[in-house]
Design an enzyme around this catalytic site. Structure first.
Site, PDB file in Angstrom:
ATOM      1  N   HIS A  81      70.646  60.373 -12.367  1.00  0.00           N
ATOM      2  CA  HIS A  81      70.039  59.308 -11.573  1.00  0.00           C
ATOM      3  C   HIS A  81      69.117  59.876 -10.496  1.00  0.00           C
ATOM      4  O   HIS A  81      68.007  59.376 -10.285  1.00  0.00           O
ATOM      5  CB  HIS A  81      71.133  58.451 -10.930  1.00  0.00           C
ATOM      6  N   GLN A  82      69.581  60.923  -9.810  1.00  0.00           N
ATOM      7  CA  GLN A  82      68.783  61.531  -8.756  1.00  0.00           C
ATOM      8  C   GLN A  82      67.520  62.185  -9.313  1.00  0.00           C
ATOM      9  O   GLN A  82      66.429  62.069  -8.739  1.00  0.00           O
ATOM     10  CB  GLN A  82      69.612  62.574  -8.002  1.00  0.00           C
ATOM     11  N   LYS A 135      50.865  77.041  -7.285  1.00  0.00           N
ATOM     12  CA  LYS A 135      52.268  76.633  -7.364  1.00  0.00           C
ATOM     13  C   LYS A 135      52.744  76.290  -5.963  1.00  0.00           C
ATOM     14  O   LYS A 135      52.624  77.095  -5.029  1.00  0.00           O
ATOM     15  CB  LYS A 135      53.141  77.760  -7.931  1.00  0.00           C
ATOM     16  N   ARG A 182      52.643  87.221  -4.957  1.00  0.00           N
ATOM     17  CA  ARG A 182      52.402  88.264  -3.960  1.00  0.00           C
ATOM     18  C   ARG A 182      51.268  89.235  -4.290  1.00  0.00           C
ATOM     19  O   ARG A 182      50.551  89.649  -3.368  1.00  0.00           O
ATOM     20  CB  ARG A 182      53.723  89.007  -3.694  1.00  0.00           C
ATOM     21  N   ASP A 233      53.974  80.701  -1.960  1.00  0.00           N
ATOM     22  CA  ASP A 233      55.312  80.736  -1.360  1.00  0.00           C
ATOM     23  C   ASP A 233      55.189  81.240   0.071  1.00  0.00           C
ATOM     24  O   ASP A 233      55.573  82.369   0.406  1.00  0.00           O
ATOM     25  CB  ASP A 233      56.238  81.622  -2.189  1.00  0.00           C
ATOM     26  N   THR A 276      63.527  84.567 -13.626  1.00  0.00           N
ATOM     27  CA  THR A 276      63.029  85.919 -13.873  1.00  0.00           C
ATOM     28  C   THR A 276      63.616  86.949 -12.917  1.00  0.00           C
ATOM     29  O   THR A 276      63.427  88.152 -13.108  1.00  0.00           O
ATOM     30  CB  THR A 276      61.490  85.953 -13.781  1.00  0.00           C
ATOM     31  N   ASP A 307      70.268  68.092 -10.548  1.00  0.00           N
ATOM     32  CA  ASP A 307      71.174  67.160  -9.886  1.00  0.00           C
ATOM     33  C   ASP A 307      71.691  66.191 -10.945  1.00  0.00           C
ATOM     34  O   ASP A 307      71.433  66.360 -12.144  1.00  0.00           O
ATOM     35  CB  ASP A 307      70.435  66.419  -8.772  1.00  0.00           C
ATOM     36  N   ASP A 337      57.025  73.274  -8.195  1.00  0.00           N
ATOM     37  CA  ASP A 337      58.150  74.046  -8.730  1.00  0.00           C
ATOM     38  C   ASP A 337      59.379  73.880  -7.845  1.00  0.00           C
ATOM     39  O   ASP A 337      59.749  74.779  -7.089  1.00  0.00           O
ATOM     40  CB  ASP A 337      57.742  75.518  -8.827  1.00  0.00           C
ATOM     41  N   LEU A 338      60.017  72.716  -7.951  1.00  0.00           N
ATOM     42  CA  LEU A 338      61.218  72.448  -7.163  1.00  0.00           C
ATOM     43  C   LEU A 338      62.505  72.706  -7.943  1.00  0.00           C
ATOM     44  O   LEU A 338      63.597  72.605  -7.392  1.00  0.00           O
ATOM     45  CB  LEU A 338      61.201  71.002  -6.653  1.00  0.00           C
ATOM     46  N   LYS A 339      62.364  72.982  -9.237  1.00  0.00           N
ATOM     47  CA  LYS A 339      63.525  73.321 -10.064  1.00  0.00           C
ATOM     48  C   LYS A 339      64.641  72.285  -9.888  1.00  0.00           C
ATOM     49  O   LYS A 339      65.784  72.622  -9.585  1.00  0.00           O
ATOM     50  CB  LYS A 339      64.030  74.719  -9.730  1.00  0.00           C
TER      51      LYS A 339
END
Length: 252
Positions: free
Chosen positions: A82-83, A47, A229, A26, A138, A79, A74-76
């Protein structure tokens, strides 16, 4: 740190543990590339979340593969069906090894994601990409759930979303390590259970609310743990990564 030199047992245990640790990148691209370079030969999974993916686009997945890493994208996704169907096909085509969606998207969205992945796998003649659904982040606790209008007990919400996702085509779920045992019992041995919110002993919790150590998470039933981290912000990321593996082996 445990001695690894010329120790066949340790080497096998190290490799088995390394396959279960996903290093969360990240960060910006330059930092990510430097981390991957340093962790080469140690970590096997990374990730790629929104911060890195939105800066680099799909090419970051092939870059990670070229560096010898498998990728949890990991885009979660959350929507309309269809998207999400199209987004899953694009992410799988880009080479993601695991892709996340939000269980809160509902049964039609989850099914559309599973269908998109199935279509990609059929066309590409592969069945390697896995789809997992976020249950409850989390970073959230019971009070936060109530603030967004969910009055159910947190563990009940995790269970409900996990069942919904698994019965509509997801290969598994993302949950906190505190729910890993419940998820394993609920979903069975084949389910892919990925747990963020994992912190080595003595680490800062940051914005995580429901945590456990890596060894505790894996012992509870997690298939893989996500650690960011404590590794990526360490003075020596390799030593931090190896220390985590030593702790898992020691506590197993």
């Amino acid at each position: 740190m445990l001695e690894a030199t010329n120790n066949t047992f340790y080497d096998a245990a190290y490799d088995a543990c390394a396959q279960k640790i996903i290093v969360a990148l990240d960060c910006d691209e330059d930092t990510a590339l430097e981390l991957v370079k340093r962790l080469s030969g140690h970590a096997q999974w990374v990730k790629v979340g929104m911060t890195l993916y939105y800066a680099c686009g799909p090419r970051i997945i092939s870059t990670m593969h070229e560096a010898g890493m498998k990728v949890f994208l990991d885009l979660k996704l959350h929507d309309i069906p269809h998207q999400v169907h199209g987004a899953i096909m694009s992410a799988a085509r880009a080479g993601a090894d695991i892709i996340s969606i939000h269980g809160l998207g509902g049964p039609d969205m989850i099914a559309a994601a599973a269908q998109g992945l199935s279509e990609h796998c059929f066309n590409a003649r592969t069945a390697n990409t896995k789809l997992i659904a976020i249950t409850v982040l989390t970073s959230m606790n019971q009070q936060m759930l109530e603030q967004i209008g969910i009055s159910d007990e947190l563990t009940d919400e995790v269970k409900r979303l996990a069942e919904l996702a698994y019965t509509h085509g997801a290969h598994g779920v993302v949950c906190s390590p505190q729910e890993a045992s419940m998820m394993r019992e609920l979903l069975g041995e084949k389910a892919l259970i990925v747990t963020p919110g994992v912190r080595p002993r003595g680490s800062q919790l940051g914005d995580q609310k429901r945590t456990a150590t890596p060894a505790q998470a894996l012992a509870a039933g997690a298939s893989m743990v996500v650690i960011g981290r404590p590794i990526t912000q360490a003075d020596d990321p390799v030593a931090a990564f190896d220390g985590i593996i030593d702790s898992i082996i020691a506590e197993s």
